[in-house]
Enzyme design. Structure first.
Site, mmCIF file in Angstrom:
data_model
loop_
_atom_site.group_PDB
_atom_site.id
_atom_site.type_symbol
_atom_site.label_atom_id
_atom_site.label_comp_id
_atom_site.label_asym_id
_atom_site.label_seq_id
_atom_site.Cartn_x
_atom_site.Cartn_y
_atom_site.Cartn_z
ATOM 1 N N GLY A 161 5.379 1.730 -1.709
ATOM 2 C CA GLY A 161 4.243 2.562 -2.103
ATOM 3 C C GLY A 161 2.977 1.743 -1.895
ATOM 4 N N GLY A 162 1.862 2.417 -1.539
ATOM 5 C CA GLY A 162 0.608 1.697 -1.325
ATOM 6 C C GLY A 162 0.795 0.619 -0.269
ATOM 7 N N ASP A 163 0.402 -0.619 -0.591
ATOM 8 C CA ASP A 163 0.578 -1.717 0.351
ATOM 9 C C ASP A 163 1.716 -2.629 -0.106
ATOM 10 O OD1 ASP A 163 -0.719 -2.596 -1.867
ATOM 11 O OD2 ASP A 163 -1.971 -4.056 -0.779
ATOM 12 N N GLU A 164 2.633 -2.066 -0.899
ATOM 13 C CA GLU A 164 3.772 -2.875 -1.372
ATOM 14 C C GLU A 164 4.922 -2.770 -0.366
ATOM 15 O OE1 GLU A 164 5.012 -2.080 -5.443
ATOM 16 O OE2 GLU A 164 3.008 -1.222 -5.811
#
Lengths: 540, 141
Positions: free
Chosen positions: A442-445
């Protein structure tokens, strides 16, 4: 002779006549013998009477001849007697024993019992004058008896022949001819048409007529049962054609196996599914059902066990063919009868592919095409089970955290941010080996779950390469250049911890340590580091 | 028995003849000169029916028929009528072995023949017994 015997067996009239002639013949011979005997007796009596009559006829003359001792007259008398063929010898003997007359004829003939009569004087009836002796001709008497017998025999034989002929005619006329007439009609009759026999003329009310009635009744029953049977057969044929059409045209493969798992029959759909459209050759080598599957499917044991026979229907999914031609088939096998199994096969490739696609979609990040959080968790679950079985296998988890990614979004917009994420994903994909699993949670993970075979030293090199490649400036679609930094934390399952949750936590902590210790670097999990600070990645 | 009967009958007849002489017996007669005194009935039959022509003394016998008395005689002698007697002789004509007695037309002729021939035998009614005759046998009717 043989043909005569056959004739005899096949002709009722002949047999009846022969039997009757035989019976009449035996009786007739008995009667004939009796009749001949009686006739011979009576013939003897007749001859005796004739002799007596002859003597009576000549008695007066003989009396005179004897009275006068007239040998000439006596000779005359004897001659007269001899003119009767029954008399062989006539003698007139005087009282003193000398012959007054003695005439013999047919010397070679046999003599019968002689008949002697005392001749009295014509004038003194109580005074004997001589003796008259007649010797009959036995041969002639015999021939007379024979004649009479022959006549009787001929009459009897003629009577026998007459009876035999009459019996043949009567039997032929009243029995044989009507029967053969019926037989011919019966032979020529076409029973299906419902035709009837007509009784032979003149036999309508007798036994033959009744026979014809019985035959007609039988024909009736036969015809009705025939037509019933034909109707049933037609219905059965229609039914069979219907099922055959279904069998041939249905999309599902239908097949039969014997209790050893050998293929007995198959419909076209089955052949398309399993045999590439080829029809199995009945004369060719038998096909074992087991060999048709490239993956999955029932084993021969499963098909043929006692339990398999007992169960009404069991299902398997099996793959047929390899590569792009690989199809998935659902097979349902049920026990048809002893030594015979029936199966239905459905092509479930589409369904299975759809399910697989949905499954893939569920675990894939739509933006980057890497795994998503769900996929990552599943993979973790798999690895956990795997490690429980093989504790020496060491999987490593890398957790990536980008520096300044938020600014990219803020400066260039979300579109550029997505572009950056995609390029990073490509890098991760490039660096990943076959069994590695990169995912965006998720996101930049981002995380990278590595294959168990990677040594610890290599892990460091890998992380370093990753840091360096991400440090390279990224060119966006708009031509802008973006440079990102990354901090990577690494934890190894098996050596650092045995627990998945702890592994994630440890990698997270290692990532934070890398961030603290100057960013744009990587760190292994360190046992000395406190395990309390920071927030776990897998917060749910 | 029969003989006794016959004797009785003969005796009766003789008594009748003696007593009445009206009843006609027939007597076979021969010349008185002949030595023959009597003949039996059987001998009479043999002689008159032609069996042999021999008297008991071996001399030739010559039987004579007397026409008026012939039927009665043969009836008495052999119980046959004339037709039978004629038929009998007719049968023997051709053999020639035997011949019928000589025929005498009348009583007188007979008497004449018997008178002149010692071997001649004739018969007369017992009531008309001629002289010089000897009765050999009397036949009762």
């Amino acid at each position: 002779m043989a043909s005569l015997l056959t004739h005899f067996r096949s002709r009722l009239a002949l047999r009846a006549a022969a039997s009757i002639v035989l019976i009449v013949g035996v009786l007739g011979i008995g009667f004939l013998l009796l009749a001949v005997h009686l006739r011979a007796e009576s013939e003897k009596d007749i001859q005796q009477l004739r002799l007596e009559g002859l003597i009576s006829t000549v008695e007066r003359t003989a009396q005179i001849a004897c009275f006068l001792d007239d040998s000439q007259l006596a000779e005359e008398v004897a001659e007269g007697l001899l003119s009767n063929r029954i008399v062989r010898e006539a003698r007139l003997i005087r009282h003193d024993g000398t012959a007054l007359a003695d005439r013999v004829t047919a010397i070679d003939h046999g003599s019968g019992a002689p008949l002697t009569r005392t001749i009295n004087s014509p004038f003194e009836p109580d005074k004997a004058v001589c003796k008259l002796t007649l010797v009959p001709d036995q041969d002639w008497i015999d021939s007379m008896v024979n004649d009479a017998t022959r006549f009787l025999s001929v009459a009897l034989v003629l009577q026998l022949l007459g009876i035999g002929l009459s019996v043949i005619l009567v039997v032929f006329y009243f029995v044989t001819r009507p029967i053969s007439d019926i037989s011919q009609k019966l032979h020529a009759i076409e029973a299906e048409t419902g035709k009837k026999l007509s009784p032979p003329s003149g036999h309508a009310r007798d036994e033959i007529g009744r026979l014809v009635l019985s035959v007609n009744a039988m024909i009736d029953r036969l015809v009705s049962s025939l037509s019933e049977e034909r109707r049933q057969r037609l219905a059965r044929e229609v039914e069979e054609r219907r099922y055959r059409t279904i069998f041939d045209n249905v999309e599902a493969g239908i097949f039969e196996l014997d209790d050893q798992g050998w293929l007995l029959s198959a419909n076209p759909a089955f052949c398309r599914l399993f045999l590439k459209g080829k029809t199995p050759d009945p004369a060719g080598p038998p096909i074992a059902f087991k060999t048709l599957a490239s993956e999955g499917g029932p084993t021969t044991q499963e098909l043929t066990s006692r339990r398999a026979r007992r169960d009404s229907g069991r299902e398997w999914e099996m793959a047929v063919g390899e590569g792009s031609e690989r199809r998935w088939v659902n097979v349902m096998v049920s026990h048809l009868e002893k030594g015979r199994l029936q199966g239905v096969a459905h092509d479930i490739t589409e369904r299975r592919q759809a399910a697989e696609a949905a499954e893939r979609l569920a675990v894939t990040d739509p933006l980057t095409g890497l795994g998503n959080r769900l996929g990552f968790e599943r993979r973790l679950g798999i690895i956990e089970r795997y490690c429980r079985l093989h504790p020496d296998r060491q999987h490593a988890l890398m957790v990536l955290d980008f520096d300044h990614f938020k600014q990219v979004n803020d400066i260039y917009g979300h579109h550029a941010g997505d572009e950056v994420l995609r390029q990073i994903a490509d890098m991760l994909r490039d660096i990943s080996r076959r069994h590695d699993y990169p995912a965006r949670l998720g996101g930049d993970e981002f995380v990278l779950l590595l294959d168990h075979q990677t040594p610890r030293t290599d892990l460091g090199g890998l992380a370093q390469r990753l840091v360096e490649s991400i440090n390279q400036p990224l060119t966006l679609e708009g031509g802008q250049q973006v440079q990102l930094g990354v901090s990577i934390g690494i934890a190894v399952l098996g050596s650092d911890t045995q627990d998945i949750q702890t592994l994630v936590y440890m990698a997270d902590q290692a990532m934070y340590r890398a961030k603290r210790e100057g960013r744009n670097t990587w760190r292994f999990h360190d046992h000395n580091t406190t395990l309390t600070s920071g927030s776990p990645l897998l917060s749910g | 028995m029969t003989r006794f009967m016959r004797l009785t009958r003969v005796a009766t007849v003789a008594m009748l003849v003696i007593s009445t002489t009206a009843r006609a017996d027939i007597a076979i007669v021969i010349n008185d000169a002949s030595s023959i005194r009597q003949i039996s009935h059987s001998e009479a039959v043999n002689i008159f029916m032609g069996r042999y022509r021999r008297l008991p003394n071996d001399s030739v016998a010559l039987p004579i028929d007397q026409a008026p008395l012939k039927a009665r005689f043969y009836k008495a002698l052999v119980q046959k009528d004339m037709a039978e007697i004629n038929s009998y002789w007719a049968r023997l004509v051709f053999s020639g072995r035997a011949s019928p007695p000589q025929q005498a037309g009348t009583y007188e002729d007979l008497v004449d023949i018997v008178t002149h021939n010692n071997n001649a035998l004739g018969y007369v009614d017992a009531t008309q017994m001629p002289a010089h005759m000897h009765v050999l046998l009397t036949l009762s009717e």
